[in-house]
Write an enzyme that holds these catalytic residues in place. Structure first.
Site, PDB file in Angstrom:
ATOM      1  N   LYS A   9       0.863  -1.193   0.000  1.00 41.05           N
ATOM      2  CA  LYS A   9       0.000   0.000   0.000  1.00 41.05           C
ATOM      3  C   LYS A   9       0.889   1.229   0.000  1.00 41.05           C
ATOM      4  O   LYS A   9       2.011   1.205   0.544  1.00 41.05           O
ATOM      5  CB  LYS A   9      -0.972   0.015   1.186  1.00 41.05           C
ATOM      6  CG  LYS A   9      -0.400   0.214   2.592  1.00 41.05           C
ATOM      7  CD  LYS A   9      -0.301   1.647   3.066  1.00 41.05           C
ATOM      8  CE  LYS A   9       0.582   1.702   4.309  1.00 41.05           C
ATOM      9  NZ  LYS A   9       1.009   2.931   4.840  1.00 41.05           N
ATOM     10  N   PRO A  92      10.221  -4.705   1.719  1.00 42.94           N
ATOM     11  CA  PRO A  92      11.049  -4.407   2.892  1.00 42.94           C
ATOM     12  C   PRO A  92      10.181  -4.218   4.135  1.00 42.94           C
ATOM     13  O   PRO A  92       9.034  -3.790   4.052  1.00 42.94           O
ATOM     14  CB  PRO A  92      11.773  -3.116   2.506  1.00 42.94           C
ATOM     15  CG  PRO A  92      11.054  -2.560   1.332  1.00 42.94           C
ATOM     16  CD  PRO A  92      10.336  -3.687   0.667  1.00 42.94           C
ATOM     17  N   VAL A  93      10.766  -4.569   5.276  1.00 42.37           N
ATOM     18  CA  VAL A  93      10.045  -4.566   6.543  1.00 42.37           C
ATOM     19  C   VAL A  93      10.147  -3.188   7.193  1.00 42.37           C
ATOM     20  O   VAL A  93      11.157  -2.497   7.021  1.00 42.37           O
ATOM     21  CB  VAL A  93      10.656  -5.670   7.444  1.00 42.37           C
ATOM     22  CG1 VAL A  93      10.081  -5.642   8.835  1.00 42.37           C
ATOM     23  CG2 VAL A  93      10.444  -7.035   6.794  1.00 42.37           C
ATOM     24  N   ALA A  94       9.107  -2.770   7.931  1.00 40.87           N
ATOM     25  CA  ALA A  94       9.086  -1.470   8.627  1.00 40.87           C
ATOM     26  C   ALA A  94       9.435  -0.343   7.661  1.00 40.87           C
ATOM     27  O   ALA A  94      10.354   0.441   7.880  1.00 40.87           O
ATOM     28  CB  ALA A  94      10.042  -1.475   9.825  1.00 40.87           C
ATOM     29  N   ILE A  97       5.056   0.847   3.667  1.00 41.67           N
ATOM     30  CA  ILE A  97       4.194   0.382   2.585  1.00 41.67           C
ATOM     31  C   ILE A  97       3.346  -0.814   3.028  1.00 41.67           C
ATOM     32  O   ILE A  97       2.826  -1.560   2.201  1.00 41.67           O
ATOM     33  CB  ILE A  97       4.993   0.061   1.298  1.00 41.67           C
ATOM     34  CG1 ILE A  97       6.165  -0.869   1.587  1.00 41.67           C
ATOM     35  CG2 ILE A  97       5.497   1.361   0.662  1.00 41.67           C
ATOM     36  CD1 ILE A  97       6.915  -1.300   0.317  1.00 41.67           C
ATOM     37  N   GLY A  98       3.203  -0.944   4.340  1.00 41.59           N
ATOM     38  CA  GLY A  98       2.206  -1.867   4.881  1.00 41.59           C
ATOM     39  C   GLY A  98       2.467  -3.332   4.620  1.00 41.59           C
ATOM     40  O   GLY A  98       1.526  -4.125   4.562  1.00 41.59           O
ATOM     41  N   GLY A  99       3.724  -3.720   4.465  1.00 45.46           N
ATOM     42  CA  GLY A  99       4.005  -5.120   4.154  1.00 45.46           C
ATOM     43  C   GLY A  99       3.380  -6.085   5.157  1.00 45.46           C
ATOM     44  O   GLY A  99       2.635  -6.988   4.778  1.00 45.46           O
ATOM     45  N   GLY A 100       3.656  -5.878   6.427  1.00 46.86           N
ATOM     46  CA  GLY A 100       3.107  -6.768   7.455  1.00 46.86           C
ATOM     47  C   GLY A 100       1.595  -6.721   7.491  1.00 46.86           C
ATOM     48  O   GLY A 100       0.922  -7.748   7.639  1.00 46.86           O
ATOM     49  N   SER A 101       1.033  -5.527   7.319  1.00 48.18           N
ATOM     50  CA  SER A 101      -0.433  -5.370   7.307  1.00 48.18           C
ATOM     51  C   SER A 101      -1.028  -6.103   6.115  1.00 48.18           C
ATOM     52  O   SER A 101      -2.066  -6.763   6.226  1.00 48.18           O
ATOM     53  CB  SER A 101      -0.814  -3.893   7.216  1.00 48.18           C
ATOM     54  OG  SER A 101      -0.201  -3.170   8.263  1.00 48.18           O
ATOM     55  N   ASP A 134      -3.446  -0.185   9.654  1.00 39.01           N
ATOM     56  CA  ASP A 134      -3.476  -0.299   8.190  1.00 39.01           C
ATOM     57  C   ASP A 134      -4.115  -1.600   7.707  1.00 39.01           C
ATOM     58  O   ASP A 134      -4.307  -1.776   6.502  1.00 39.01           O
ATOM     59  CB  ASP A 134      -2.045  -0.259   7.627  1.00 39.01           C
ATOM     60  CG  ASP A 134      -1.452   1.145   7.631  1.00 39.01           C
ATOM     61  OD1 ASP A 134      -2.216   2.117   7.750  1.00 39.01           O
ATOM     62  OD2 ASP A 134      -0.216   1.248   7.516  1.00 39.01           O
TER      63      ASP A 134
END
Ligand code: C5P
Length: 274
Positions: A9, A92-94, A97-101, A134
């Site tokens: 995102k 990439p983490v943290a 762009i909301g990767g974990g979300s 998110d």
């Protein structure tokens, strides 16, 4: 096996309006999604999570992962088994762009249809909301105006196919400290109208606090601004990923080439809006 995409995102604009008593901030944000991201696979089997892909090594234990948390919350709410997940971690983490979300939302989108649960089921939204600000937007998975912590969503017509370049200078940035460094000044709401116009008139109020924590963000923005044909250059979320929108894919490609030459170690994704 079920395969679910977990697209990145971006926040086309992010206005911070006020600090709340519960440790969060009232925001107004324009969420958009890009056509690339992580991938999540779900197979039958005891609950588990395997992680592969370029950013697999960066992630901490299975227990904190939003896929695992989403699957456990789902299993408890619907009295159904979770399953064996494989996450292909490409984002990439943290990084804003909301990767974990996106991964947590993808887990819910994988599990619900398997069990005949409608994606409109309010219990899914409640789980998403409990996982992070998110995650509801990622569950919706389309362009939207977000209010509240970001969870009050109003879908808006998107900019499907618009070329976008995402650039991350390789610095992990935690969201909490960036919000905490916001100066407390309300610079006003997001305007009305079509999405791109609203975005162009908007801003990311977290950019200044994020730059004070991670100065490389300033360099990423400057490199994007150097390219030809940009319609909008901005930081996403709480950083450090920055993005540019273009009318022409050739301009996106030229900018990506230039940035990869100057900063070969940075993460650079050529994509388009979903
Ligand atoms: O909701 P999430 O867990 O992703 O938020 C991480 C942190 O970011 C929160 O603990 C809070 O410090 C900050 N935050 C905020 N206002 C928001 C969203 C997040 O202050 N609207």
């Amino acid at each position: 096996m079920i395969v679910e995409q977990a697209p990145a995102k971006i926040n086309l604009a992010l206005h911070v309006r006020s600090r709340r008593d519960d440790g969060y901030h009232e925001i107004e944000t324009l969420f958009a999604f890009v056509q690339d991201g992580d991938e999540l696979r779900l197979a039958d089997g005891p609950p588990s999570l395997a992680i592969e892909g370029p950013f697999a090594g960066v992630l901490t234990g299975e227990g904190d992962n939003l896929v695992t948390r989403a699957a456990s919350a789902y299993a408890a709410a619907f009295a159904k088994p979770a399953g064996a997940f494989t996450l292909v971690k490409r984002l990439p983490v943290a990084s804003g762009i909301g990767g974990g979300s996106a991964d947590g939302a993808a887990a819910l989108r994988a599990l619900a249809p398997r069990d005949g649960v409608s994606l409109d089921d309010p219990r899914l939204f409640a789980i998403a909301d409990s996982l992070g600000s998110d995650v509801p937007a990622c569950l919706l998975g389309r362009s939207a105006l977000g209010r509240g912590r970001g969870e009050q969503l109003e879908p808006v017509d998107g900019l499907t196919g618009m070329p976008v370049l995402l650039v991350n200078p390789g610095v992990a940035v935690s969201t909490g400290p960036v919000f905490a460094a916001w100066d407390g000044r309300d610079r006003g709401p997001i305007g009305e109208g079509a999405l791109l116009g609203r975005a162009l008139l908007g801003r990311n109020d977290l950019e200044a606090p994020a730059r004070s924590i991670a100065p490389a963000i300033g360099e990423a923005l400057a490199l994007l601004l150097d390219g030809d044909g940009t319609r909008l250059v901005r930081m996403s979320g709480s950083g450090a990923t920055c993005f540019a929108l273009y009318d022409q894919p050739e301009d996106r490609a030229a900018a990506a080439r230039a940035i990869r030459t100057v900063r070969p170690g940075w993460w650079c994704l050529e994509s388009a809006l979903a």
